[in-house]
Scaffold this motif. Structure first.
Motif, PDB file in Angstrom:
ATOM      1  N   ILE A 159      24.104  -3.110  50.318  1.00 16.79           N
ATOM      2  CA  ILE A 159      24.160  -4.261  51.114  1.00 16.79           C
ATOM      3  C   ILE A 159      22.996  -4.962  50.858  1.00 16.79           C
ATOM      4  CG2 ILE A 159      24.159  -4.804  53.449  1.00 16.79           C
ATOM      5  CD1 ILE A 159      26.315  -3.213  53.808  1.00 16.79           C
TER       6      ILE A 159
ATOM      7  N   MET B 114      23.836 -10.445  55.839  1.00 12.76           N
ATOM      8  CA  MET B 114      23.399  -9.044  55.516  1.00 12.76           C
ATOM      9  C   MET B 114      23.022  -8.196  57.135  1.00 12.76           C
ATOM     10  SD  MET B 114      19.994  -7.406  53.353  1.00 12.76           S
ATOM     11  CE  MET B 114      18.784  -8.131  54.541  1.00 12.76           C
TER      12      MET B 114
ATOM     13  N   CYS C 200      25.967  -6.776  58.311  1.00 10.37           N
ATOM     14  CA  CYS C 200      26.626  -5.800  57.596  1.00 10.37           C
ATOM     15  C   CYS C 200      25.655  -4.466  57.630  1.00 10.37           C
ATOM     16  CB  CYS C 200      26.595  -6.007  56.272  1.00 10.37           C
ATOM     17  SG  CYS C 200      27.669  -7.336  55.668  1.00 10.37           S
TER      18      CYS C 200
ATOM     19  N   PRO D 183      32.071  -6.627  51.630  1.00 12.17           N
ATOM     20  CA  PRO D 183      31.229  -5.590  50.997  1.00 12.17           C
ATOM     21  C   PRO D 183      31.668  -4.359  51.233  1.00 12.17           C
ATOM     22  CG  PRO D 183      30.399  -6.476  53.228  1.00 12.17           C
ATOM     23  CD  PRO D 183      31.669  -7.408  52.647  1.00 12.17           C
TER      24      PRO D 183
END
Lengths: 422, 266
Positions: B79, B124, B127, B48
């Protein structure tokens, strides 16, 4: 839930199942639009209304030829497939040894994969913790359990997969043709474990082509044919009927071959004699006296070519001749399929008066107890004249099968016998 | 109707009894994904991050806009979007590519899309380390009261993604093309969501269209909480939550309708 009788763990009622078989299925948009006519399909009927109940703790084997619906039945029991009509009720936790090693990740260790695989079977993490040592011990992979699964040989892989599957404590265990895992000693171990599981009161449904496995595990066999239950009952009896029918079918197929192979005139003269002529059949002789019909029957008078050792066998044939009053001798032989001569008999022994024939007639030869051991045998028949003339002789006219059973005798024939330690 | 509710309850209970399977599939997905590659788990971040760097260069250097520290605005929206995007993309194939398992083992089929969405959700969460790092480095920082709403927004997005994933995962089994259609739709969808621009740029006459997009309210809530350090708008939260609920119900019903024939279709 529903009113399932507590003493039955599996109840299948009037189940019917068909699959749509697409001629040429277009599963993308383009294909669907362009080839509208290709979306035709036919319904293939797999199960045609089957019903059975399995009491708790019983081990049942499903037998039948390929495509008879065994595996479909098993999948209905696991709930992978749903019946088109009828109901399937299964009480308790179901575990299926149908797919081994589901969800295995090659880069993860054996131990991690045990958890992945076992949770797919519906186990809770704590249950796996409890059984982990047992599973590892069963797989015999103690030294390798923390190595990634991709480093395993295919045998090790299957051992691990099997160890997980067989240690899922289920109320109902479904097994599809997978006991051929690993080496012989591992197979024995699996089988031993299966017997233990059975003794613990687990209901087992097993699909297998190995009669030996079925005999040693099952209390009952269900024979499926063309989506229906053909027979259901005691393993030895059902297996015998099933194997006989397979044998009959093989013989009929051979007869089909014969019809093509024996298309010449000489061949046709053999085909006229009986239903299931063997392709190796040969006929010779002057035909002054000739066979017109040859058949084998069992003790009840039904046409039959598969017998058990000790069964009654009746050979019946008809003859015809233009020379009324001719004297002949009839004979028959059994020859094993490796061309070993096993038995022969003739109507009149040397020195006796030979039978005098009418224009046509019938002869029977009754064997009270067939003393041949299991195997395949050819039947030869012949008619000879007073001075040894060969009137008619048909070799290998048909094959008889003496069915297999557990015995302690070898060779072509059996004796009444008794072993004793003195 | 009443029978349907009972059946639905039964299904949900059944799914819960397989929660350990979901757990182990998620673990396998997260741990197994990058095993064998040199950078391993780091790829979870690198992927990402690279995407964001590219977008940032394009949209803050080449295409001008008037937002302060635009790259922060973009990361905060990107994100969560990637989570939604991956859930649908992978969700579309999650049943079709497990054909062997579906054909041979029984388990509640919902487990597969749930595991797929959940593993992307956990991804996620990892992230978000990047998000918070960027927030602090850029000097924007965080506001605790606003952050309290973050789990709620995440939960709404999770269920929204799951609802869509249930539909596309079951649909793809019957209709392979759906997988590709989803990819195209997602490509357009990202431009219909205020990630690389702010809502102010949208002409007033078509603003309603952007507002109808459930992901707009989700991403705007993330922006409010993290970029503007404000409380999310109740209207947006309510709209996205209601949308997520409806999608879950529709997704659940469609899935239940279609899953009987999975084994035969695959």
């Amino acid at each position: 839930m529903s009113g399932i009788d507590m003493q039955y763990s599996v109840q299948v009622t009037d189940v019917e199942k068909h699959f749509k078989v697409y001629m040429d299925k277009g599963s993308t948009l383009k294909e669907r639009v362009i080839f509208l006519q290709r979306n035709r399909y036919e319904n293939r009927q797999i199960l045609n209304g089957i019903s059975f109940k399995i009491p708790k703790g019983q081990a049942v084997g499903l037998i039948g030829r390929n495509g008879c619906g065994k595996s479909t039945t098993l999948k209905l029991l696991t709930r992978i497939l749903k019946p088109n009509s009828g109901t399937v009720d299964v009480e308790g936790r179901v575990s299926s040894l149908i797919e081994l090693g589901a969800g295995f990740h090659p880069d993860m260790s054996g131990r991690e994969n045990i958890y992945i695989n076992a949770t797919i079977f519906g186990l809770k993490k704590e249950e796996i913790d409890e059984r982990l040592d047992e599973i590892i011990a069963f797989s015999e992979l103690e030294e390798f359990i923390d190595n990634p699964v991709r480093t395993y040989s295919s045998g090790m892989y299957m051992r691990l997969a099997f160890a997980v599957a067989i240690n899922v404590n289920a109320d109902v265990l479904l097994i599809d043709e997978i006991l051929a895992v690993g080496d012989v000693s591992f197979q024995k171990k699996c089988f031993q474990r299966l017997k233990e599981i059975k003794e613990q009161g687990t209901t087992i449904v097993i699909v297998s082509h190995s009669m030996e496995q079925l005999y040693s595990i099952c209390d009952r066999l269900i024979w499926l044919e063309e989506g229906r239950i053909k027979e259901d009952g005691e393993p030895k009896l059902i297996a015998m009927h099933y194997l006989d029918s397979m044998e009959d079918e093989r013989i009929a197929k051979l007869a089909e071959v014969s019809r093509e192979k024996l298309a010449d005139e000489r061949g046709r003269s053999i085909l006229e004699l009986t239903q299931n002529v063997h392709p190796e059949a040969r006929r010779e002789g002057t035909h002054e006296v000739r066979f017109t019909k040859v058949d084998l029957y069992d003790g009840e008078g039904n046409p039959c070519q598969t017998f058990g050792t000790g069964d009654k066998v009746v050979l019946k044939f008809s003859y015809a001749t233009d020379t009324e009053g001719i004297k002949v001798n009839f004979n028959m032989d059994f020859v094993k399929d490796n061309w070993q001569y096993c038995y022969g008999s003739c109507f009149a022994k040397p020195g006796d008066e030979l039978p005098v024939l009418k224009k046509s007639g019938e002869v029977t030869f009754e064997i009270e107890k067939l003393m041949l051991l299991p195997g395949k045998y050819y039947l030869d028949i012949g008619i000879n004249g007073e001075h040894g003339e060969l009137y008619d002789n048909v070799r290998n006219i048909m094959q008889i099968t003496v069915r297999d059973y557990v015995h302690n005798e070898f060779g072509p024939c059996t004796f009444e016998h008794d072993w004793k330690l003195v | 109707m009443r029978k349907d509710i009972v059946l639905m309850k039964e299904r949900i209970r059944n799914i819960f009894s397989y929660s350990d399977m979901i757990g182990s599939l998620v673990k396998k997905e997260l741990r197994g994904k990058y095993k064998g590659s040199v950078l391993g788990f780091l790829w979870t971040f690198i992927n990402p991050l690279c995407q964001i760097i590219v977008y940032t260069i394009v949209f803050s250097v080449i295409v001008r806009n008037n937002l302060d520290k635009f790259y922060v605005y973009m990361i905060v929206g990107m994100i969560p979007w990637l989570f939604f995007d991956m859930s649908l993309r992978q969700g579309a194939g999650c049943i079709r590519y497990q054909g062997d398992m579906i054909k041979k083992i029984y388990f509640p089929r919902e487990v597969l899309p749930i595991a797929c969405v959940t593993s992307n959700f956990v991804n996620m969460l990892f992230c978000f380390v990047i998000v918070f790092a960027v927030l602090f480095i850029s000097g924007i920082g965080v506001r605790i009261e606003a952050l309290l709403f973050l789990p709620l927004v995440m939960a709404i997005e999770y269920f929204l993604s799951l609802g869509f994933a249930l539909i596309v995962s079951a649909g793809t089994v019957y209709f392979k093309e759906l997988e590709h259609i989803i990819t195209v739709i997602l490509m357009a969808w990202i431009y219909g969501t205020p990630i690389m621009y702010s809502m102010e740029f949208i002409p007033a006459n078509i603003k309603w269209l952007f507002k109808a997009n459930p992901m707009t309210s989700v991403i705007e809530s993330y922006h409010k909480i993290l970029y503007w350090k404000a409380l999310p708008s109740g209207k947006e939260l309510l709209y996205s939550a209601a949308f997520a609920l409806v999608m879950m119900v529709i997704g659940g019903l469609i899935f239940a309708r279609l899953d009987d024939n999975f084994a035969e279709e695959l």
